[in-house]
Design a protein around this motif. Structure first.
Motif, PDB file in Angstrom:
ATOM      1  N   SER A 112       0.854  -1.184   0.000  1.00 59.24           N
ATOM      2  CA  SER A 112       0.000   0.000   0.000  1.00 59.24           C
ATOM      3  C   SER A 112       0.891   1.236   0.000  1.00 59.24           C
ATOM      4  O   SER A 112       1.175   1.808   1.067  1.00 59.24           O
ATOM      5  CB  SER A 112      -0.925   0.007   1.224  1.00 59.24           C
ATOM      6  N   LEU A 114       0.428   4.323  -0.798  1.00 59.70           N
ATOM      7  CA  LEU A 114      -0.169   5.530  -0.239  1.00 59.70           C
ATOM      8  C   LEU A 114      -0.035   5.555   1.282  1.00 59.70           C
ATOM      9  O   LEU A 114       0.304   6.586   1.872  1.00 59.70           O
ATOM     10  CB  LEU A 114      -1.639   5.621  -0.638  1.00 59.70           C
ATOM     11  N   PRO A 177      -2.516   9.315 -10.182  1.00 57.56           N
ATOM     12  CA  PRO A 177      -3.520  10.295  -9.733  1.00 57.56           C
ATOM     13  C   PRO A 177      -3.777  10.261  -8.233  1.00 57.56           C
ATOM     14  O   PRO A 177      -3.861  11.312  -7.589  1.00 57.56           O
ATOM     15  CB  PRO A 177      -4.768   9.908 -10.532  1.00 57.56           C
ATOM     16  N   LYS A 178      -3.907   9.056  -7.637  1.00 54.64           N
ATOM     17  CA  LYS A 178      -4.150   8.964  -6.201  1.00 54.64           C
ATOM     18  C   LYS A 178      -2.950   9.471  -5.406  1.00 54.64           C
ATOM     19  O   LYS A 178      -3.114  10.122  -4.368  1.00 54.64           O
ATOM     20  CB  LYS A 178      -4.478   7.523  -5.817  1.00 54.64           C
ATOM     21  N   ASN A 179      -1.755   9.165  -5.893  1.00 56.16           N
ATOM     22  CA  ASN A 179      -0.553   9.632  -5.209  1.00 56.16           C
ATOM     23  C   ASN A 179      -0.450  11.151  -5.251  1.00 56.16           C
ATOM     24  O   ASN A 179      -0.055  11.789  -4.270  1.00 56.16           O
ATOM     25  CB  ASN A 179       0.688   9.013  -5.860  1.00 56.16           C
ATOM     26  N   ALA A 181      -2.980  13.281  -5.604  1.00 49.54           N
ATOM     27  CA  ALA A 181      -4.032  13.829  -4.747  1.00 49.54           C
ATOM     28  C   ALA A 181      -3.620  13.778  -3.281  1.00 49.54           C
ATOM     29  O   ALA A 181      -3.859  14.730  -2.524  1.00 49.54           O
ATOM     30  CB  ALA A 181      -5.336  13.060  -4.971  1.00 49.54           C
ATOM     31  N   GLN A 182      -2.994  12.671  -2.860  1.00 50.57           N
ATOM     32  CA  GLN A 182      -2.524  12.598  -1.474  1.00 50.57           C
ATOM     33  C   GLN A 182      -1.408  13.610  -1.226  1.00 50.57           C
ATOM     34  O   GLN A 182      -1.354  14.232  -0.158  1.00 50.57           O
ATOM     35  CB  GLN A 182      -2.021  11.187  -1.147  1.00 50.57           C
ATOM     36  N   PRO A 207      -6.345  15.587  -9.869  1.00 46.49           N
ATOM     37  CA  PRO A 207      -5.637  15.334  -8.607  1.00 46.49           C
ATOM     38  C   PRO A 207      -5.041  16.579  -7.966  1.00 46.49           C
ATOM     39  O   PRO A 207      -4.797  16.598  -6.758  1.00 46.49           O
ATOM     40  CB  PRO A 207      -4.548  14.336  -9.002  1.00 46.49           C
TER      41      PRO A 207
END
Length: 337
Positions: A112, A114, A177-179, A181-182, A207
């Protein structure tokens, strides 16, 4: 926009003249200078050497690999260099990839990512704030260590040395994209590896939504002032062939995945296929010149000046320039600053 100089990591021998180059861009008005690491030279030592020979320019790790150090060790490096440089530290961090993390550092790549990044940043923030002993009930970076193979005697601690700045800027190298956004939610800036001003909205706008004022967007930009654009793009295509083709397994290569998200999926797969079967020259030849050009500033001064307009229309705050050519660096200083 601000300008930064990217020195990268050393090759087979120490890079000559890197201190003098840092001094020159400081005189030109560059805001920052950045070092890197892969599996050779480390990221902090050359930056400390530069700090001792400069007075104003900010000092960035671009990037410090998380697997190389525990988060508290990285925080110790950052607070030490921040003191020695009078508050000029910029802490750029990245996970790297499975081949390096498991092959070089001998640690499992997090299932994981993130969560691993979020925990790492949390521990560094706690360390630098020095409000209380650092603790984290984490999956990847628990403090104190709770493992069944430990002694059970771990004691929560806070740094003996008081950090000069509790809010040293933390920037993350993130590609998915998730990385990204975080990164917007937990960091002070983002270090994109490839950034196209023509495609940023479709690739990155979602993001990046919600980025607060002052959030740094600092992409690496390959730059060269030259008469012949194709010749100027040749070393950039060679670099892309290596990273997209060989910096990762065929089933898990973050650079190739990013190129695909930027509209070059077929080309990325072909580059990987050629590189991983030993046909490296063909892999480089398969890198589209258009892609290399999108993420770069190459050509005569007039062409670079024209292309800078597109970069100014993006959220980019800092151009981190990879060139070591004095003419290119001076030209960019004149055009940007």
């Amino acid at each position: 926009m601000r300008l930064g100089l990217v020195l990268g990591y050393w090759g087979a021998a120490p890079t000559t003249g890197f201190v003098e180059l840092a001094q020159e861009v400081e005189r030109l008005g560059f805001d920052s200078v950045w070092t890197a690491e892969s599996w050779g030279s480390d990221v902090f030592t050359p930056l400390t050497w530069i700090a001792a020979h400069t007075s104003r320019i900010r000092l960035g790790t671009g990037i410090a690999q998380m697997a190389a150090r525990t988060p508290t060790a990285t925080a110790m490096h950052a607070l030490t260099l921040d003191h020695l440089s009078g508050g000029r530290m910029l802490l750029g961090l990245g996970l790297s990839g499975p081949q390096v993390v498991e092959g070089w550092y001998g640690r499992p790549f997090p299932r994981s990512p993130l969560t691993a990044v979020r925990e790492y940043v949390d521990v560094i923030r706690q360390t630098l704030r020095r409000e209380k002993p650092v603790t984290l009930a984490g999956r990847y970076h628990p403090l104190p260590y709770p493992g069944p193979d430990g002694t059970g005697l771990g004691k929560p601690l806070k740094p003996i040395t008081h950090p000069l700045r509790p809010d040293i800027p933390i920037l993350l190298g993130a590609e998915g994209p998730k990385n990204i956004a975080q990164t917007v939610s937990i960091a002070d800036g983002w270090l994109p590896l490839y950034f196209s001003p023509e495609r940023w909205h479709e690739v990155y706008a979602a993001p990046l939504a919600g980025a607060r004022p002052g959030f740094m967007v600092a992409p690496l930009v390959h730059a060269r002032v030259c008469a012949n654009v194709d010749e100027g793009l040749a070393p950039i295509r060679a670099m892309l062939g290596f990273y997209i083709g060989g910096m990762g397994a065929q089933t898990r290569n973050f650079h190739a995945d990013l190129m695909a998200r930027m509209g070059y999926g077929t080309e990325a797969r072909r580059i990987q296929e050629l590189f991983l079967t030993g046909r490296r020259e063909e892999a480089v030849a398969a890198v589209p010149a258009a892609f290399a050009d999108e993420i770069s500033l190459v050509g005569p001064r007039e062409r670079i000046a024209e292309r800078l307009a597109a970069w100014r229309a993006t959220p980019v705050t800092d151009l981190l320039v990879t060139s070591r050519d004095p003419l290119t660096l001076r030209t960019l200083a004149e055009l940007v600053l």
